[in-house]
Design an enzyme around this catalytic site. Structure first.
Site, PDB file in Angstrom:
ATOM      1  N   HIS A 148       0.659  -0.905   0.021  1.00 33.20           N
ATOM      2  CA  HIS A 148       0.352  -0.413   0.072  1.00 33.20           C
ATOM      3  C   HIS A 148       0.782   1.143  -0.205  1.00 33.20           C
ATOM      4  O   HIS A 148       2.098   1.679   0.903  1.00 33.20           O
ATOM      5  CB  HIS A 148      -1.044   0.428   1.196  1.00 33.20           C
ATOM      6  CG  HIS A 148      -2.371   1.017   1.165  1.00 33.20           C
ATOM      7  ND1 HIS A 148      -3.603   0.776   0.698  1.00 33.20           N
ATOM      8  CD2 HIS A 148      -1.966   2.556   1.015  1.00 33.20           C
ATOM      9  CE1 HIS A 148      -3.854   1.743   0.741  1.00 33.20           C
ATOM     10  NE2 HIS A 148      -3.157   3.011   1.153  1.00 33.20           N
TER      11      HIS A 148
ATOM     12  N   ASP B  86       0.462   5.629  -1.353  1.00 35.24           N
ATOM     13  CA  ASP B  86      -0.645   6.780  -1.498  1.00 35.24           C
ATOM     14  C   ASP B  86      -0.190   7.398  -2.452  1.00 35.24           C
ATOM     15  O   ASP B  86      -0.730   8.872  -2.740  1.00 35.24           O
ATOM     16  CB  ASP B  86      -1.367   7.235  -0.707  1.00 35.24           C
ATOM     17  CG  ASP B  86      -2.496   6.425   0.298  1.00 35.24           C
ATOM     18  OD1 ASP B  86      -3.494   6.061  -0.611  1.00 35.24           O
ATOM     19  OD2 ASP B  86      -2.408   5.519   0.932  1.00 35.24           O
TER      20      ASP B  86
ATOM     21  N   GLU C 281      -9.147   1.752  -2.744  1.00 32.57           N
ATOM     22  CA  GLU C 281      -8.904   1.957  -0.803  1.00 32.57           C
ATOM     23  C   GLU C 281     -10.192   2.304  -0.880  1.00 32.57           C
ATOM     24  O   GLU C 281     -10.587   3.377  -0.751  1.00 32.57           O
ATOM     25  CB  GLU C 281      -7.712   2.546  -1.077  1.00 32.57           C
ATOM     26  CG  GLU C 281      -7.837   2.485   0.940  1.00 32.57           C
ATOM     27  CD  GLU C 281      -6.797   3.095   2.023  1.00 32.57           C
ATOM     28  OE1 GLU C 281      -6.754   3.027   2.645  1.00 32.57           O
ATOM     29  OE2 GLU C 281      -6.133   3.991   0.758  1.00 32.57           O
TER      30      GLU C 281
ATOM     31  N   HIS D 212     -13.568   2.327   4.139  1.00 25.07           N
ATOM     32  CA  HIS D 212     -12.274   2.888   3.993  1.00 25.07           C
ATOM     33  C   HIS D 212     -12.698   3.980   5.366  1.00 25.07           C
ATOM     34  O   HIS D 212     -13.590   2.616   6.177  1.00 25.07           O
ATOM     35  CB  HIS D 212     -12.169   4.147   3.436  1.00 25.07           C
ATOM     36  CG  HIS D 212     -11.297   4.399   3.566  1.00 25.07           C
ATOM     37  ND1 HIS D 212     -10.758   6.187   4.524  1.00 25.07           N
ATOM     38  CD2 HIS D 212      -9.147   4.113   3.220  1.00 25.07           C
ATOM     39  CE1 HIS D 212      -9.548   6.334   4.817  1.00 25.07           C
ATOM     40  NE2 HIS D 212      -8.949   5.575   3.994  1.00 25.07           N
TER      41      HIS D 212
ATOM     42  N   HIS E  68      -8.548  -1.794   7.348  1.00 26.46           N
ATOM     43  CA  HIS E  68     -10.337  -1.016   7.376  1.00 26.46           C
ATOM     44  C   HIS E  68     -11.392  -1.703   7.728  1.00 26.46           C
ATOM     45  O   HIS E  68     -11.990  -0.934   7.889  1.00 26.46           O
ATOM     46  CB  HIS E  68     -10.199   0.269   6.110  1.00 26.46           C
ATOM     47  CG  HIS E  68      -8.603   0.968   6.440  1.00 26.46           C
ATOM     48  ND1 HIS E  68      -9.646   2.066   7.006  1.00 26.46           N
ATOM     49  CD2 HIS E  68      -8.196   1.060   4.789  1.00 26.46           C
ATOM     50  CE1 HIS E  68      -8.145   3.011   6.301  1.00 26.46           C
ATOM     51  NE2 HIS E  68      -7.644   2.673   5.977  1.00 26.46           N
TER      52      HIS E  68
ATOM     53  N   HIS F  12      -2.444  -3.048   4.023  1.00 28.07           N
ATOM     54  CA  HIS F  12      -1.802  -2.426   5.910  1.00 28.07           C
ATOM     55  C   HIS F  12      -2.640  -2.017   7.208  1.00 28.07           C
ATOM     56  O   HIS F  12      -3.586  -1.083   7.548  1.00 28.07           O
ATOM     57  CB  HIS F  12      -1.950  -1.172   4.911  1.00 28.07           C
ATOM     58  CG  HIS F  12      -3.147  -0.484   5.084  1.00 28.07           C
ATOM     59  ND1 HIS F  12      -3.849  -0.738   3.780  1.00 28.07           N
ATOM     60  CD2 HIS F  12      -3.448   1.349   5.127  1.00 28.07           C
ATOM     61  CE1 HIS F  12      -5.262   0.246   4.154  1.00 28.07           C
ATOM     62  NE2 HIS F  12      -4.393   1.450   4.517  1.00 28.07           N
TER      63      HIS F  12
ATOM     64  N   ASP G 166       2.146   1.975   3.838  1.00 26.36           N
ATOM     65  CA  ASP G 166       1.055   3.562   3.836  1.00 26.36           C
ATOM     66  C   ASP G 166       2.097   4.449   3.710  1.00 26.36           C
ATOM     67  O   ASP G 166       1.296   5.755   4.332  1.00 26.36           O
ATOM     68  CB  ASP G 166       0.294   3.418   4.924  1.00 26.36           C
ATOM     69  CG  ASP G 166      -1.149   4.247   4.825  1.00 26.36           C
ATOM     70  OD1 ASP G 166      -1.231   4.732   3.712  1.00 26.36           O
ATOM     71  OD2 ASP G 166      -1.654   4.156   6.071  1.00 26.36           O
TER      72      ASP G 166
END
Length: 422
Positions: A44, A46, A157, A184, A225, A246, A354
């Protein structure tokens, strides 16, 4: 004693003596060897979110070779944590790029925004053909590694990104998405999040059908999540391995974003993977407790001094001075890895840093260049090179190949259908 027997005795004795200049491998040497054989496959990152927030997906003038000069102090943003130079330094060989969009968008907006995020990441990959290779399968990841390039896969995500449509998730797969995180920070209309008030007691029938359909087409089901009940419901219907892209271990840090022991046990039975996260408050229980206490003290002072905000502010400064903020560390990330290894074994662990999505402030893990520091810490704790190679990428490769095999075996199954919303 005969000459052959004497020679055998000498040789047998000789191997017990240390040879000058050949000391046992250091933890750093073990880590380096593991990462040479099996470069990191991170679950993961971003970067697409940063491109959207900082640049509105405009790539003209953007230099992904070096992003150290991307700080934007006026908007409270430090430099990005990811670029090609630091990925190489960090021994990253494969990356799931997260095409996250805000869960505050309505579902139709989220579908469009997700497509835009897939587009911008594909353009980044295409702009760096000497360094990156777009990948949609285990075979393409292997090809990228042989070519010395960073295999670049796409993960979605948040279930809001599919507009509660099985047709949309199938088309997102066609666009290249290879995992979907089911929620999420908010619930979806069909699954409960770990950080929202429960609405569905886990997953609805549609949510369970979504898991079945994702696995039928070969898309990985990501349970980061989601609530523990959603995790359990997904595992009840899963027939191929699932992932946590993650997340950490609740046995180390009790944050609801982490994985409870009972679910860890089920991940072993499922042959899935928990990719350990570096987000500070998910890593450090001391930091999580401090943050909760700070919020409580702020609420207390606001209640005591509603007409004197300056007094409340001074009181907060005094409290922080008396209660220094704990700092999450690379050793605490290793604690999560070690905990999961002791609970279910090293076959079910990966890494999902992350970076560029919130993992800022971990001492010893400032950016994507720092994975070797974590592997050195794990080697120092006694993790063997073979185990380190599993954690770095071999476990993730196994999981993706298993998902692909399941999809191949069910390629002739009819698509699961659901009525359109409008």
């Amino acid at each position: 004693m005969s000459r052959p027997s004497l020679l055998a005795l000498v040789l047998a004795t000789a191997v017990t003596w240390p040879v000058s200049g050949h000391a046992a491998s250091s933890p750093a040497d073990v880590a380096a060897a593991a990462l040479r054989n099996a470069p990191v496959w991170d679950g993961h990152n971003d970067v697409p979110e940063q491109l959207r927030e900082r640049r509105q997906d405009i790539l003209a003038g953007f230099d992904f070779a070096d992003t150290m000069n991307t700080a934007d102090p006026e908007n409270g943003k430090g430099p990005m944590q990811t670029d090609l130079a630091r990925l190489r330094e960090g021994k990253v060989g494969a990356q799931f790029w997260s095409v996250y969009v805000s869960a505050m968008l309505n579902e139709q907006q989220a579908v469009q925004a997700t497509m835009e995020q897939i587009d911008v990441m594909k353009r980044i990959i295409a702009a760096h053909p000497d360094e990156m290779m777009y990948a949609t399968s285990s075979a393409e990841v292997e090809a990228a590694r042989k070519a010395g390039k960073i295999a670049s896969l796409i993960g979605m995500e948040g279930g809001h990104s599919i507009g509660s449509s099985l047709g949309v998730v199938r088309q997102m797969y066609e666009l290249g998405a290879r995992y979907l995180t089911l929620t999420h920070f908010k619930n979806t209309p069909w699954a409960d999040s770990a950080t929202d008030a429960p609405e569905h007691d886990g997953m609805t029938d549609f949510g369970k059908d979504l898991v079945r359909e994702m696995q039928r087409i070969g898309m990985l089901v990501d349970l980061s999540h989601v609530s523990p009940k959603t995790m359990a419901d997904a595992l009840d219907v899963a027939r191929a391995p699932v992932i946590f892209s993650h997340s950490g271990a609740q046995g180390v840090d009790g944050h609801p974003r982490n994985v409870p022991d009972a679910i860890l046990d089920r991940i072993k039975a499922n042959r899935g993977i928990v990719m350990v996260n570096f987000y500070p408050s998910y890593v450090s229980e001391d930091l999580r407790q401090w943050q909760a206490s700070r919020l409580g003290e702020a609420a207390r002072l606001k209640s005591l001094y509603p007409n004197a905000p300056e007094t409340a502010e001074a009181g907060m400064e005094s409290w922080i001075s008396a209660h220094p903020k704990p700092v999450a560390t690379v050793a605490q990330i290793a604690d999560h890895v070690e905990y999961i290894a002791k609970r279910i074994g090293t076959d079910y662990i990966g890494l999902g840093g992350d970076f560029d999505g919130g993992s800022v402030g971990v001492e010893g893990m400032p950016d994507v260049s720092a994975y070797p520091a974590l592997f050195t810490e794990l080697a120092r704790r006694g993790f063997a090179q073979d185990d380190l190679e599993k954690i770095s990428s071999r476990n993730m490769m196994r999981v993706l190949k298993a998902a692909e095999a399941y999809a191949k075996a069910h390629a002739q199954d009819p698509a699961i259908e659901s009525p359109t919303a409008f």
